[in-house]
Design a protein around this motif. Sequence first.
Motif, mmCIF file in Angstrom:
data_model
loop_
_atom_site.group_PDB
_atom_site.id
_atom_site.type_symbol
_atom_site.label_atom_id
_atom_site.label_comp_id
_atom_site.label_asym_id
_atom_site.label_seq_id
_atom_site.Cartn_x
_atom_site.Cartn_y
_atom_site.Cartn_z
ATOM 1 N N LYS A 107 -5.495 52.225 21.372
ATOM 2 C CA LYS A 107 -5.799 53.637 21.145
ATOM 3 C C LYS A 107 -7.290 53.897 21.201
ATOM 4 O O LYS A 107 -7.722 55.015 21.420
ATOM 5 N N MET A 108 -8.100 52.873 20.958
ATOM 6 C CA MET A 108 -9.552 53.035 21.059
ATOM 7 C C MET A 108 -10.056 52.650 22.444
ATOM 8 O O MET A 108 -11.267 52.558 22.652
ATOM 9 N N ASN A 109 -9.134 52.376 23.371
ATOM 10 C CA ASN A 109 -9.514 51.874 24.689
ATOM 11 C C ASN A 109 -10.242 50.534 24.615
ATOM 12 O O ASN A 109 -11.143 50.266 25.411
ATOM 13 N N ILE A 110 -9.870 49.732 23.658
ATOM 14 C CA ILE A 110 -10.377 48.365 23.596
ATOM 15 C C ILE A 110 -9.224 47.494 24.069
ATOM 16 O O ILE A 110 -8.115 47.579 23.534
ATOM 17 N N TRP A 111 -9.483 46.663 25.084
ATOM 18 C CA TRP A 111 -8.381 45.956 25.724
ATOM 19 C C TRP A 111 -8.293 44.523 25.243
ATOM 20 O O TRP A 111 -8.917 43.629 25.797
ATOM 21 N N ASN A 112 -7.512 44.346 24.212
ATOM 22 C CA ASN A 112 -7.285 43.013 23.667
ATOM 23 C C ASN A 112 -6.173 42.333 24.474
ATOM 24 O O ASN A 112 -5.005 42.645 24.309
ATOM 25 N N ILE A 113 -6.579 41.434 25.361
ATOM 26 C CA ILE A 113 -5.594 40.705 26.158
ATOM 27 C C ILE A 113 -5.338 39.358 25.479
ATOM 28 O O ILE A 113 -4.677 38.486 26.004
ATOM 29 N N GLY A 114 -5.934 39.179 24.297
ATOM 30 C CA GLY A 114 -5.951 37.855 23.678
ATOM 31 C C GLY A 114 -4.911 37.634 22.602
ATOM 32 O O GLY A 114 -5.045 36.703 21.810
ATOM 33 N N ALA A 115 -3.849 38.459 22.581
ATOM 34 C CA ALA A 115 -2.833 38.246 21.545
ATOM 35 C C ALA A 115 -2.217 36.857 21.685
ATOM 36 O O ALA A 115 -1.859 36.224 20.688
ATOM 37 N N TYR A 116 -2.131 36.362 22.910
ATOM 38 C CA TYR A 116 -1.621 35.019 23.177
ATOM 39 C C TYR A 116 -2.386 33.981 22.355
ATOM 40 O O TYR A 116 -1.803 33.180 21.620
ATOM 41 N N GLY A 153 2.603 37.313 23.584
ATOM 42 C CA GLY A 153 1.303 37.979 23.551
ATOM 43 C C GLY A 153 1.047 38.808 24.797
ATOM 44 O O GLY A 153 0.356 39.824 24.747
ATOM 45 N N TYR A 154 1.571 38.371 25.933
ATOM 46 C CA TYR A 154 1.416 39.158 27.161
ATOM 47 C C TYR A 154 2.489 40.239 27.263
ATOM 48 O O TYR A 154 2.215 41.363 27.633
ATOM 49 N N THR A 155 3.739 39.841 26.922
ATOM 50 C CA THR A 155 4.825 40.831 27.003
ATOM 51 C C THR A 155 4.499 42.041 26.122
ATOM 52 O O THR A 155 4.768 43.188 26.496
ATOM 53 N N ALA A 156 3.886 41.773 24.974
ATOM 54 C CA ALA A 156 3.608 42.863 24.033
ATOM 55 C C ALA A 156 2.683 43.914 24.633
ATOM 56 O O ALA A 156 2.765 45.096 24.289
ATOM 57 N N ILE A 157 1.805 43.487 25.550
ATOM 58 C CA ILE A 157 0.905 44.464 26.184
ATOM 59 C C ILE A 157 1.744 45.505 26.918
ATOM 60 O O ILE A 157 1.500 46.713 26.833
ATOM 61 N N ILE A 158 2.780 45.004 27.621
ATOM 62 C CA ILE A 158 3.636 45.926 28.365
ATOM 63 C C ILE A 158 4.470 46.765 27.411
ATOM 64 O O ILE A 158 4.619 47.971 27.601
ATOM 65 N N VAL A 159 4.985 46.124 26.371
ATOM 66 C CA VAL A 159 5.788 46.864 25.397
ATOM 67 C C VAL A 159 4.961 48.031 24.829
ATOM 68 O O VAL A 159 5.443 49.154 24.712
#
Lengths: 502, 355
Positions: free
Chosen positions: B81-90, B281-287
Amino acid sequence: MAEIVLETKNITKMFPETIANKNISFNLKKGEIHALLGENGAGKTTLMNMLYGIYMPTNGDIFINGEKVTIKSPLDAIKLGIGMIHQHFMLVETLTVLENIILGLKEYGFIINKKAVKEKLREIENLYGLKVDSDIKVWQTTVGEQQRVEIIKVLFRGANILILDEPTAVLTPQETQGLFKILKRMKDDGKSIVFITHKLEEVMQIADTITVLRKGEVVKTLLKNETTKSELAKLMVGKTTLRDFQKNKKETNEVILNIENLTVYSDKGTKSLKSINLQVKKGEILGIAGISGNGQKELVQTIAGLKKVAKGKIIFNGLNITNKHPRFISRLGINYIPADRLAMGVAPNLSSIDNAIMRRYYRFPLSKKGLMNYKKAFAYTRMMTKAYKIKLDNPFAPIKLLSGGNMQKLILAREILENPKLLIASYPTRGLDIASTQFFRQKLIEIANKGKAVILASEDLDEILSLSDRIAVMYEGSIVGILEAEKADKNTIGLMMTGAKA
Amino acid sequence: MLYFEKRQSVPQHFKIIIPIISLLIGLAIGAISVAIAGINPIDVYGGILSNAFGSWYAFSETLVAATPLILITAGLIVVFKMNIWNIGAYGQYIMGAIFSSYFALFASNGLSKPMMICVMVISSMVGGAIWALIPTLLKIFWEVNEVITTLLLNYIALYILKFLMYGPWKNPASYGFPLSKTFPQTAILPVLFKDTRLTIGIIFALISVFIVWFLIKKSKFGYEIRVIGDNPLAARYAGISVNRDIIIGMAISGALAGLAGMTEVSGIVHYLQVKIGADYGYTAIIVAWIAYLDPLVTILASILFGGLASGGYSLQITMRVSYGIVGLIESITLFSLVGAQIFLNYKLRWKNGSP
């Protein structure tokens, strides 16, 4: 009777909440300068955006040289010989002038055939007196030169119809005269020009025909020779008339803001402010004049805490506020109306409510113990829109759907309602209709009359001259001189804006 | 000529209709691909459906897969929501698993089960948050792009895990497999229902979603992240401490991903190993995108994806089709779900004639 090159018949453009254009019909003849005069929000820009393929009309037809056309994109418009010079230039700063001019054109080869381009440029220069150095980068050029590059760009593409959207907003009086000379030469060559503006003086000086728009409709089309300034003003506004302001001369010698040797660097690492010294006194309106890009924006943003001070001090009411947090500064009573509302003044996709409470959302009663009270926020917004006559059909809709004028009114109201001790207003009346302009100018004067202070940075010299007590003129990050408003005239200020000492 | 026109405003019901239609289109294309592979698509879809929702046990398995998705997505929403792209949930997920496993493996003496679970929950959240704060601080102080750093830290987390599994934390009795010792009973999340693998992790997930929803809708912080996400300059102008909010948001995001890692090792796997489902962690980005960054919709979207994953997984056992087929269907539906979002902001129009 000259032939008609462009005609619109009953053009209507509807947006979900508003009708921006209603049954607009107008003709553009070959070799004429046709002014589209109207207050902001009258629908001038919407109309032109339809001619240039940015919007599609909901209803109505467009004819070019008598033929009905559909313009779906700027590319279509260019093919039809329509060129638009936007208020904000669309140039790539890191490319040279020449590269910008041929950007998107395929005819000049993968490796640019500079010779052929320059030949054509020389032709254009000889015809219209449009001269620029085509080998320098755009960022090295002045605003006036950039505008010339934009004009050359559309002529280069063979435009016969030129649309200029508020072209003089960024120019000095001298540059404006230069532009008018060029426009006249183009007209004599048979080009047709649509000149969008809300400045009456310019219309009287340059236009042949004038179409006045109000609230999305054509009020009247007249010939310049058969009308007067006051008639036009009446047509534009409806009933309201212009009036002068009553300033109580209550200026004191008490300094509210003291700026000492202020130096600020830009993001590129160059000095955007060079050792500025400036004092603002209680009860005065201090005007800051200058061509845009000469440090006015940096100066006001630095005072508001939005730019980092490299050297020097800013003292407000005896308190050092250098490099303090913007929230700290605004809580001391410094409020700031930014010049570019969409860039900084609002969060465009959030609701009008969210935008209206931006200055006080963190205080009681709008929030308490970390929780928001959106009911109170709604009530606050209602109060604001009523008190400041802001037209707001749906306060929950994204604020970007409001007209520019209404959005600006909301920003002004938001800052003024904070009851500032020092109000910094950058081009506060940009986009407002005459009635609202008068209303808010009166507000600024009231603030000063109450013994508070206003810094007025505006590109509109008339505004600065009519409101300010003193005028500081900026050039290349320095203050060239400070004039008493009573002794100042447009010409002197214009010269100082190009660096001449007072 | 066909062309796209930008919508001035998005009708609310479109947000429901568009994903449903695009899901159906995706499934239809998937059916064609499956048929080309010589398998009856009705069998495949029927199989997935019954393996995902057909029985109480099947549904509980779907919820098992949805648990980490809900947790991670809830956290991602805060920063997206802040336009911060956390791709690191993995990586944050792995670090959460490692941190909590440390206590399960080496510090479980004398702690009761509730105490132990508490310690593991907190340590997993701290682990995930630390891993998320490294790229955040790099971004704030040196303007390093968080997309790159969070992504790269995923690999570092994976190699730390591998190092531990092949080295110091390896179970000497594992016959060379890269596993840790099994956790003591006190370190295992209690199941909610007998004969299922559904643990109280799903409750952690629902609580987290609720907290995130509350933060976004009701709190001052929620107002601030909306402004930051829409226009960071306006946020600074309004006196919002943008950097502070980004740090808080990333910490929440990392903590919830870390907690997801803990619910997996403590609730499902019961020991630490190299494969602990960090792909969530990646699937959640799409979810998060499919759910329009809305915390409550996240629950639905996570169950849908959980069902696809668990239903598809069982399918290869019950029908002996390769998991690749399921992967194919999954990718095609995803593609159409994400692709169809253009119709939210644009409409397709037909106009005759050209100039």
